[in-house]
Scaffold this motif. Sequence first.
Motif, PDB file in Angstrom:
ATOM      1  N   ARG A 150      -5.361   4.701 -16.033  1.00  0.00           N
ATOM      2  CA  ARG A 150      -5.302   4.340 -14.608  1.00  0.00           C
ATOM      3  C   ARG A 150      -4.625   5.481 -13.861  1.00  0.00           C
ATOM      4  NH1 ARG A 150      -1.866  -0.690 -14.483  1.00  0.00           N
ATOM      5  NH2 ARG A 150      -2.241  -0.547 -12.243  1.00  0.00           N
ATOM      6  N   ARG A 151      -5.434   6.454 -13.484  1.00  0.00           N
ATOM      7  CA  ARG A 151      -4.887   7.659 -12.851  1.00  0.00           C
ATOM      8  C   ARG A 151      -4.199   7.340 -11.525  1.00  0.00           C
ATOM      9  NH1 ARG A 151      -5.460  12.933 -13.917  1.00  0.00           N
ATOM     10  NH2 ARG A 151      -4.903  14.376 -12.244  1.00  0.00           N
ATOM     11  N   GLU A 152      -4.770   6.408 -10.766  1.00  0.00           N
ATOM     12  CA  GLU A 152      -4.181   6.075  -9.472  1.00  0.00           C
ATOM     13  C   GLU A 152      -2.770   5.516  -9.634  1.00  0.00           C
ATOM     14  OE1 GLU A 152      -5.114   3.234  -5.621  1.00  0.00           O
ATOM     15  OE2 GLU A 152      -6.766   3.919  -6.873  1.00  0.00           O
ATOM     16  N   ALA A 153      -2.580   4.684 -10.658  1.00  0.00           N
ATOM     17  CA  ALA A 153      -1.245   4.136 -10.907  1.00  0.00           C
ATOM     18  C   ALA A 153      -0.273   5.247 -11.294  1.00  0.00           C
ATOM     19  CB  ALA A 153      -1.310   3.088 -12.016  1.00  0.00           C
ATOM     20  N   LEU A 154      -0.773   6.223 -12.046  1.00  0.00           N
ATOM     21  CA  LEU A 154       0.067   7.352 -12.446  1.00  0.00           C
ATOM     22  C   LEU A 154       0.433   8.189 -11.223  1.00  0.00           C
ATOM     23  CD1 LEU A 154       1.066   8.182 -15.287  1.00  0.00           C
ATOM     24  CD2 LEU A 154      -0.707   9.935 -15.286  1.00  0.00           C
ATOM     25  N   GLU A 155      -0.532   8.389 -10.321  1.00  0.00           N
ATOM     26  CA  GLU A 155      -0.267   9.150  -9.100  1.00  0.00           C
ATOM     27  C   GLU A 155       0.727   8.414  -8.210  1.00  0.00           C
ATOM     28  OE1 GLU A 155      -4.195   9.616  -7.608  1.00  0.00           O
ATOM     29  OE2 GLU A 155      -4.603  11.444  -8.785  1.00  0.00           O
ATOM     30  N   ASN A 156       0.618   7.089  -8.164  1.00  0.00           N
ATOM     31  CA  ASN A 156       1.578   6.303  -7.384  1.00  0.00           C
ATOM     32  C   ASN A 156       2.994   6.512  -7.905  1.00  0.00           C
ATOM     33  OD1 ASN A 156      -0.385   5.221  -5.737  1.00  0.00           O
ATOM     34  ND2 ASN A 156      -0.587   3.327  -6.910  1.00  0.00           N
ATOM     35  N   ALA A 157       3.129   6.487  -9.224  1.00  0.00           N
ATOM     36  CA  ALA A 157       4.447   6.681  -9.831  1.00  0.00           C
ATOM     37  C   ALA A 157       4.969   8.078  -9.545  1.00  0.00           C
ATOM     38  CB  ALA A 157       4.368   6.448 -11.335  1.00  0.00           C
ATOM     39  N   SER A 158       4.097   9.073  -9.631  1.00  0.00           N
ATOM     40  CA  SER A 158       4.493  10.456  -9.382  1.00  0.00           C
ATOM     41  C   SER A 158       4.951  10.658  -7.949  1.00  0.00           C
ATOM     42  CB  SER A 158       3.320  11.394  -9.687  1.00  0.00           C
ATOM     43  OG  SER A 158       3.627  12.718  -9.300  1.00  0.00           O
ATOM     44  N   GLU A 159       4.279   9.976  -7.019  1.00  0.00           N
ATOM     45  CA  GLU A 159       4.597  10.140  -5.601  1.00  0.00           C
ATOM     46  C   GLU A 159       5.817   9.336  -5.177  1.00  0.00           C
ATOM     47  OE1 GLU A 159       0.989   8.913  -3.809  1.00  0.00           O
ATOM     48  OE2 GLU A 159      -0.138  10.663  -4.516  1.00  0.00           O
ATOM     49  N   GLY A 160       6.402   8.594  -6.119  1.00  0.00           N
ATOM     50  CA  GLY A 160       7.588   7.826  -5.781  1.00  0.00           C
ATOM     51  C   GLY A 160       7.275   6.516  -5.101  1.00  0.00           C
ATOM     52  N   THR A 161       6.096   5.960  -5.392  1.00  0.00           N
ATOM     53  CA  THR A 161       5.720   4.684  -4.791  1.00  0.00           C
ATOM     54  C   THR A 161       6.800   3.631  -4.997  1.00  0.00           C
ATOM     55  OG1 THR A 161       3.360   5.091  -5.077  1.00  0.00           O
ATOM     56  CG2 THR A 161       4.043   2.799  -4.917  1.00  0.00           C
ATOM     57  N   TYR A 162       7.420   3.652  -6.174  1.00  0.00           N
ATOM     58  CA  TYR A 162       8.383   2.613  -6.495  1.00  0.00           C
ATOM     59  C   TYR A 162       9.699   2.790  -5.758  1.00  0.00           C
ATOM     60  CZ  TYR A 162       4.967   2.206 -10.194  1.00  0.00           C
ATOM     61  OH  TYR A 162       3.800   2.094 -10.885  1.00  0.00           O
ATOM     62  N   ASP A 163       9.865   3.934  -5.090  1.00  0.00           N
ATOM     63  CA  ASP A 163      11.090   4.170  -4.335  1.00  0.00           C
ATOM     64  C   ASP A 163      10.878   3.957  -2.840  1.00  0.00           C
ATOM     65  OD1 ASP A 163      12.557   4.881  -6.606  1.00  0.00           O
ATOM     66  OD2 ASP A 163      11.790   6.926  -6.533  1.00  0.00           O
ATOM     67  N   MET A 164       9.683   3.467  -2.443  1.00  0.00           N
ATOM     68  CA  MET A 164       9.396   3.349  -1.020  1.00  0.00           C
ATOM     69  C   MET A 164      10.204   2.230  -0.363  1.00  0.00           C
ATOM     70  SD  MET A 164       5.694   1.507  -0.761  1.00  0.00           S
ATOM     71  CE  MET A 164       4.841   2.869  -1.516  1.00  0.00           C
ATOM     72  N   LEU A 220       5.401  -3.457  -6.490  1.00  0.00           N
ATOM     73  CA  LEU A 220       5.410  -2.381  -5.503  1.00  0.00           C
ATOM     74  C   LEU A 220       4.156  -1.519  -5.599  1.00  0.00           C
ATOM     75  CD1 LEU A 220       9.162  -1.313  -5.506  1.00  0.00           C
ATOM     76  CD2 LEU A 220       7.922  -2.612  -3.780  1.00  0.00           C
ATOM     77  N   GLU A 221       3.581  -1.455  -6.783  1.00  0.00           N
ATOM     78  CA  GLU A 221       2.309  -0.744  -6.920  1.00  0.00           C
ATOM     79  C   GLU A 221       1.227  -1.478  -6.124  1.00  0.00           C
ATOM     80  OE1 GLU A 221      -0.914   0.139 -10.397  1.00  0.00           O
ATOM     81  OE2 GLU A 221       1.206   0.384 -10.930  1.00  0.00           O
ATOM     82  N   GLU A 222       1.244  -2.808  -6.189  1.00  0.00           N
ATOM     83  CA  GLU A 222       0.295  -3.603  -5.397  1.00  0.00           C
ATOM     84  C   GLU A 222       0.527  -3.374  -3.907  1.00  0.00           C
ATOM     85  OE1 GLU A 222      -0.637  -7.719  -6.307  1.00  0.00           O
ATOM     86  OE2 GLU A 222       0.514  -7.520  -8.167  1.00  0.00           O
ATOM     87  N   TYR A 223       1.805  -3.266  -3.519  1.00  0.00           N
ATOM     88  CA  TYR A 223       2.104  -3.023  -2.108  1.00  0.00           C
ATOM     89  C   TYR A 223       1.581  -1.658  -1.666  1.00  0.00           C
ATOM     90  CZ  TYR A 223       4.647  -1.911   2.144  1.00  0.00           C
ATOM     91  OH  TYR A 223       4.961  -1.515   3.415  1.00  0.00           O
ATOM     92  N   ALA A 224       1.696  -0.664  -2.543  1.00  0.00           N
ATOM     93  CA  ALA A 224       1.184   0.666  -2.207  1.00  0.00           C
ATOM     94  C   ALA A 224      -0.317   0.604  -1.944  1.00  0.00           C
ATOM     95  CB  ALA A 224       1.485   1.642  -3.343  1.00  0.00           C
ATOM     96  N   GLU A 225      -1.033  -0.169  -2.770  1.00  0.00           N
ATOM     97  CA  GLU A 225      -2.477  -0.331  -2.580  1.00  0.00           C
ATOM     98  C   GLU A 225      -2.760  -1.075  -1.269  1.00  0.00           C
ATOM     99  OE1 GLU A 225      -6.489   0.034  -3.335  1.00  0.00           O
ATOM    100  OE2 GLU A 225      -4.786   0.985  -4.351  1.00  0.00           O
ATOM    101  N   LYS A 282      -0.909  -1.098   1.352  1.00  0.00           N
ATOM    102  CA  LYS A 282      -0.570  -0.187   2.448  1.00  0.00           C
ATOM    103  C   LYS A 282      -1.688   0.823   2.685  1.00  0.00           C
ATOM    104  CE  LYS A 282       3.494   2.377   4.043  1.00  0.00           C
ATOM    105  NZ  LYS A 282       4.844   2.857   3.659  1.00  0.00           N
ATOM    106  N   ARG A 283      -2.266   1.331   1.595  1.00  0.00           N
ATOM    107  CA  ARG A 283      -3.371   2.288   1.734  1.00  0.00           C
ATOM    108  C   ARG A 283      -4.581   1.624   2.384  1.00  0.00           C
ATOM    109  NH1 ARG A 283      -1.436   4.241  -3.224  1.00  0.00           N
ATOM    110  NH2 ARG A 283      -2.739   2.780  -4.362  1.00  0.00           N
ATOM    111  N   ASN A 284      -4.891   0.403   1.952  1.00  0.00           N
ATOM    112  CA  ASN A 284      -6.043  -0.305   2.518  1.00  0.00           C
ATOM    113  C   ASN A 284      -5.834  -0.630   3.992  1.00  0.00           C
ATOM    114  OD1 ASN A 284      -7.418  -0.268   0.080  1.00  0.00           O
ATOM    115  ND2 ASN A 284      -6.595  -2.243  -0.583  1.00  0.00           N
ATOM    116  N   ALA A 285      -4.588  -0.912   4.366  1.00  0.00           N
ATOM    117  CA  ALA A 285      -4.283  -1.233   5.758  1.00  0.00           C
ATOM    118  C   ALA A 285      -4.474  -0.025   6.662  1.00  0.00           C
ATOM    119  CB  ALA A 285      -2.852  -1.749   5.877  1.00  0.00           C
ATOM    120  N   GLY A 286      -4.339   1.163   6.070  1.00  0.00           N
ATOM    121  CA  GLY A 286      -4.479   2.390   6.856  1.00  0.00           C
ATOM    122  C   GLY A 286      -5.904   2.870   6.992  1.00  0.00           C
ATOM    123  N   LYS A 287      -6.843   2.207   6.303  1.00  0.00           N
ATOM    124  CA  LYS A 287      -8.249   2.632   6.352  1.00  0.00           C
ATOM    125  C   LYS A 287      -8.924   2.160   7.633  1.00  0.00           C
ATOM    126  CE  LYS A 287      -8.877   2.812   1.346  1.00  0.00           C
ATOM    127  NZ  LYS A 287      -9.575   2.238   0.176  1.00  0.00           N
TER     128      LYS A 287
END
Length: 297
Positions: free
Chosen positions: A216-230, A285-290, A292-297
């Motif tokens: 799950r590359r997207e989940a890995l990218e979320n972790a790298s970008e600090g999604t869990y610290d938002m 928080l990963e679900e929240y990141a998703e 948030k991204r969908n809300a911005g589309k």
Amino acid sequence: MEKKYEVLADTMAFEGIPPERYGEVLEALGAYCRTYARGDLVRRVGDEMDFFGIVLKGGIQSVIPDGGRRQIVQQFAAGSVFGEAVAFSSQRCGIEICATASGTEILHIRAAAFLQGDTNPHIARMSTNLLRDMAGKLLMLNMKVRILGKQRLRSRIADYLLSLDPDATGYLELPFGRIELSEFLGANRSSLSREIKRMQDEGIVEIERRTVHILRREALENASEGTYDMIDSGKKMRQIAEEEPLFADFLVSKGFPFSVDNPVTELVTFDDVVALKDLDKEAFLEEYAEFKRNAGK
């Protein structure tokens, strides 16, 4: 050309130099070869570094010693060049350099030989090659600083895995074992093992020894970008909702009876909610990141 020098053809330092001229170039530079056993120190902290080296066989690693702990800076396999920045700066060695395999052979090349005005075009070419090599290492060190700057261990793991190049089948090969990886990431080995197990349980990666498959590359990218610290989970829920209105909408979408008008939101933190509802905080928080991204589309 001696057989042990054949590896030089694959090094950046000798790029563009005909193999039949290697002997001439090495003689002009006063090069010599030494063999080290596993664990032998090539240089200690504070030693003079009047040469740079090329690993002909085996491997070495540069390490920052910190009491009983070690922080691995970089690993070098056969064909790698090391130590040129320190050698040309006339500084003393600020790290330990040690052999990681028995029978490690290192070609030592005197840095001073490059400063003698030699007109040999092959030595001039090597100088250019070394500058390119040092630039690449500077970028690698910048990556290392970025990784160590991540507060969460998962973010460090994710950032490191994303920096590696996959093979044709999409798999990654780690250059480290688990102990060395924990030292490279500045983490406790047990903590690293637990976090990797959680990432595997969540279906983000599969890791078998040194082979990694990113699922799950997207989940890995979320972790790298600090999604869990938002979200500052120590803040009260009302303050979080005021600073991050979408988070309130997300909570409602998940079935939480949340409203900023509820006085309870001034009393409880997000950590309290996590404990009360027995949530998987990172997955939530990963679900929240998703969301948030969908809300911005």
